[in-house]
Design an enzyme around this catalytic site. Structure first.
Site, PDB file in Angstrom:
ATOM      1  N   GLY A  45      70.031   7.392   5.683  1.00  0.00           N
ATOM      2  CA  GLY A  45      68.775   7.663   5.372  1.00  0.00           C
ATOM      3  C   GLY A  45      68.282   9.216   5.546  1.00  0.00           C
ATOM      4  CG  ASP A 103      62.527   0.667   5.702  1.00  0.00           C
ATOM      5  OD1 ASP A 103      62.814  -0.599   5.871  1.00  0.00           O
ATOM      6  OD2 ASP A 103      62.358   1.334   6.783  1.00  0.00           O
ATOM      7  NE  ARG A 107      53.155 -23.745  12.982  1.00  0.00           N
ATOM      8  CZ  ARG A 107      51.884 -24.179  13.333  1.00  0.00           C
ATOM      9  NH1 ARG A 107      50.682 -23.475  13.612  1.00  0.00           N
ATOM     10  NH2 ARG A 107      51.981 -25.533  13.822  1.00  0.00           N
ATOM     11  CD  GLN A 158      69.863 -20.527 -21.117  1.00  0.00           C
ATOM     12  OE1 GLN A 158      69.470 -21.646 -21.086  1.00  0.00           O
ATOM     13  NE2 GLN A 158      70.390 -20.061 -22.225  1.00  0.00           N
TER      14      GLN A 158
END
Length: 773
Positions: free
Chosen positions: A118, A166, A292, A663
């Site tokens: 990163g 990210d 939830r 497909q």
């Protein structure tokens, strides 16, 4: 930074040494990048070293830095995470730690470092490079290295590749791991939707992204979420009431579930975190909905890399080695990255600077600017999301009727394009009409209006809900023009493959005879074959590619167990070799036979000998891909018989024809997102065209630019007149005459250890990220 064409690529690295390390958080696809770096490094004649455990291994040295061989990166491609390990490293932050690391590199004669990580890892690498000569002086004084060694390693080159799920690094469209993380998230979202619908629940999903809302945003687009919270764009004051109003409205129009996506770093306008809990309490208390919350956590980092991440990692690995071997002490440290479908090199510190600018802009409340700094692709996603999220259709109707049809073979992502086209159309005040079964339906009048709810939940559905046919309009053009008049159709959106392109051309040609056909039309490429002129990508190709890749993984596993076995796999694509080539790159095939890259008896002989040699190494298996129409005589059966005969006593053969499974399936995140953006853009374009073509109370469009293909070209979505694309089309073989991905074929061969020459004349030049302010 243009390469000198005379340089022999297999000699570029002679006498040089490259070390590769992965650092920071792991990301799926890092292994593909490591594998490509190692193999291309060896191909150029360089020595390549693994650095195990990231920067910690660089500091500790010893057994952590080991020479890599061709075989040591075998079977790495399909593994998630990073095989060579990654560690957070405190020692490297201190100068004495960096001096130790420098000493380890000097002793092995390594002056080229390839870092996959990163922005933190890459900044560290740049700092290391900047103080290299100072570190050498320290080591010389302490007598750790000789003057000769110091002279030999007087300069350190570094190249970075961004591995981060990210997608938080500016300058790159996609970082390694982002697409795979989206695959994991969408698998969960799809699973949750079915249970939520059974119980009429509201679900809140928290996805990763501490400082970057990319995952949350694309997830929201791809699953049609009711609301998304991202750090770059906090909701306006009073969002609580707004959110509740929207959820209530969704229930009132018959939706059984609500989905809210939250990035882990989401904040409100005052910088206070917005968490799953806060939202859950709000919805439960105010609306008493059954709610939830699910926090996805490290699931997102796990699993096998998607086909896109493997190809991305492989392409970047090749570019990284080239960038290292061409670097001079004057070139700034660079990151290799992808922009559209082009490999680019960007100055590392400029990218880091812009990435920091985003964080700063967010901290200072300049949110519009933060979204812009994130780059074009982020901004487009945000704008499309905003368009589709506001669900109140205007009171004023435009009296425009736009018909949508699917043409050709079905593919995943068609429904996503239809859904967004319908909803954007309704928001523009148009009436949207569904045409069932392609041009046949247009001729027979199987046409009905579509409402907002009609296309609800369509993004995640594979195949074609409208129904699709391969038949072309020319033979029923009379009936079609009558129905266009009867249903008062003012514009057409044709979503499909090569037939959609040819059908569009036939409608344009018939304009001379039938005035009813003088209406604007747009073709959106959607086919697994990716063979529509005017676009580098088609909706559906990514899903098919992932299906083939997963199947190849399983087959390779079987071959690795039985040893000495070669599999021959036939892929779809008509005459277009896109699927075979890209699946070859993603699955690590030994060869991919395609129509565009003609092959004869000598090539087949070379391939067989290559496999016979390979069976003498530790990697005792082979994978051969063959495009279904690559050659009329060298059929899959012929190749199977040839390989079986020639491999007698050394290896045996099996064959698989993958067929129509290519497909089907649920669309990948890429196809959902791509379809959604294409559908929206097409209808907005038609709205503008209709205004242009409105004269004396009616629509009349007969200019070439009123019938276009909407395609992805290099870095942008552009509209090109159908008539302009005829030149570049091979109608007999149903493919465009120029295809960008053919340039990737040499990489496939090099990674499979063929001694071919890599065309190094066309290279990525260094580009600047920071615009002249």
């Amino acid at each position: 930074m243009q390469r000198s064409t005379s340089m022999d690529p297999t000699k570029m690295g002679v006498g040089r040494a490259i070390a590769v390390l992965t650092s920071g958080g792991d990301a799926q696809g890092m292994n593909a990048a490591v594998r490509a770096t190692v193999r291309v490094g060896i191909y150029t004649g360089a020595k390549v070293y693994f650095v195990h455990e990231g920067y910690q291994g660089l500091v500790d040295g010893g057994d952590n830095i080991r020479q890599a061989t061709w075989e040591s990166v075998s079977m790495m491609l399909q593994l998630g995470g990073t095989v060579i390990g990654s560690a957070r490293c405190q020692d490297f932050r201190a100068k004495e730690g960096r001096a130790k690391a420098a000493c380890n590199l000097v002793k092995l004669g390594i002056t080229n470092l390839c870092v996959i990580g990163g922005d933190g890892s890459l900044t560290g690498a740049n700092e290391f490079r900047n103080e290299w000569s100072e570190l050498l002086q320290i080591l010389l004084k302490a007598g750790k290295i000789t003057a000769e060694e110091a002279k030999r390693s007087s300069h350190l080159n570094i190249v970075g590749m961004v591995g981060s799920i990210d997608n938080d690094f500016c300058g790159t469209d996609m970082t390694i791991g982002t697409d795979s993380a989206l695959h994991r998230i969408m698998e969960v979202v799809d699973a949750i939707t079915t249970t939520a619908q059974s119980h009429q629940r509201a679900f809140i999903l928290e996805v990763m992204g501490r400082h970057c809302g990319y995952l949350a945003l694309v997830t929201a687009l791809a699953c049609g979420a009711d609301w998304v919270f991202i750090p770059e764009m906090p909701p306006d004051e009073g969002w609580e009431d707004h959110l509740c109003r929207r959820l209530t409205y969704q229930r009132s129009i018959g939706n059984r579930l609500n989905v809210i996506i939250v990035a882990e770093g989401a904040l409100d306008r005052h910088g206070k975190p917005i968490t799953c809990d806060i939202i859950k309490k709000l919805v439960t208390k105010k609306l008493s909905f059954d709610t939830r919350a699910t926090i996805l956590g490290h699931v997102q980092r796990g699993g096998t890399p998607s086909a896109f991440d493997r190809i991305l990692g492989s392409r970047m690995g090749v570019e990284a080695v080239m960038a290292l071997l061409e670097a001079t002490p004057e070139t700034p440290a660079c990151v290799v990255s992808l922009s559209g479908n082009m490999a680019v090199r960007l100055p590392l510190m400029e990218c880091v600077q812009v990435t920091k600018d985003v964080t700063k802009a967010m901290a200072e409340g300049r949110f519009e600017e933060a979204v812009k700094l994130r780059g074009k692709s982020f901004e487009n996603n945000w704008n499309t999301y905003k368009l589709l999220a506001h669900v109140t259709a205007p009171d004023v109707k435009s009296n425009i009727n736009i018909a949508i049809l699917n043409v050709g073979a079905p593919c995943a992502g068609m429904n996503a394009a239809v859904r967004s086209a319908v909803r954007i159309g309704l928001l523009q005040g148009h009436n949207m009409l569904a045409v069932h079964d392609g041009f046949d339906g247009l001729a027979h009048g199987t046409i009905e209006p579509m409402t907002w709810g009609y296309v609800g939940g369509w993004t995640g559905k594979g195949g074609s809900n409208l129904g699709t046919k391969r038949s072309l309009p020319a033979s029923v053009i009379e009936e079609i023009s009558l129905n266009i008049a009867k249903f008062n159709i003012h514009a057409l959106v044709i979503i499909g493959g090569f037939e959609a392109f040819v059908g569009g051309l036939e409608l344009v040609t018939a304009r001379e005879k039938y005035e009813e056909l003088c209406i604007p039309l747009v073709v959106i490429p959607a086919t697994v074959s990716n063979n529509v002129p005017g676009s580098d990508f088609s909706i559906g190709a990514d899903t098919a590619l992932n299906t083939i890749t997963t199947t190849c993984d399983r087959i390779k596993q079987s071959a690795a167990g039985t040893k000495r076995r070669v599999f021959i796999i036939e892929t779809m694509g008509g005459f277009c070799g896109y699927l075979a080539t890209m699946a070859g790159l993603a699955a690590g095939a030994d060869a991919a036979y395609i129509y565009e890259d003609q092959f004869g008896i000598h090539d087949l002989e070379t391939n067989v000998e290559h496999l016979l040699e390979k069976m003498k190494t530790t990697v005792k298996r082979g994978l051969i891909l063959r495009n279904e129409k690559c050659n009329a005589n060298y059929t899959t059966d012929f190749l199977f018989n040839l390989y079986s005969e020639e491999g007698k006593g050394v290896f045996d053969c099996r064959k698989n024809v993958l067929g129509h499974m290519q497909q089907g399936g649920t669309p990948t995140p890429f196809d959902r997102n791509f379809g959604t953006k294409m559908g929206a853009k097409a209808v907005l374009w038609l709205t503008d065209k209709l205004k242009e073509c409105y004269r004396h109370g009616r629509i009349f469009a007969n200019t070439p630019d009123s019938a276009c293909v909407l395609g992805m070209k290099k870095r942008a979505m552009i509209f090109q007149p159908l008539s302009d694309l005829k030149e570049d089309t091979d109608f007999e073989h149903r493919i465009p005459k120029t295809q960008w991905w053919l340039k990737l074929r040499p990489i496939l061969k090099i990674l499979a250890k063929y001694n071919i020459s890599l065309d190094t004349s066309e290279t990525a030049t260094m580009e600047h990220v920071i615009k002249k302010r």
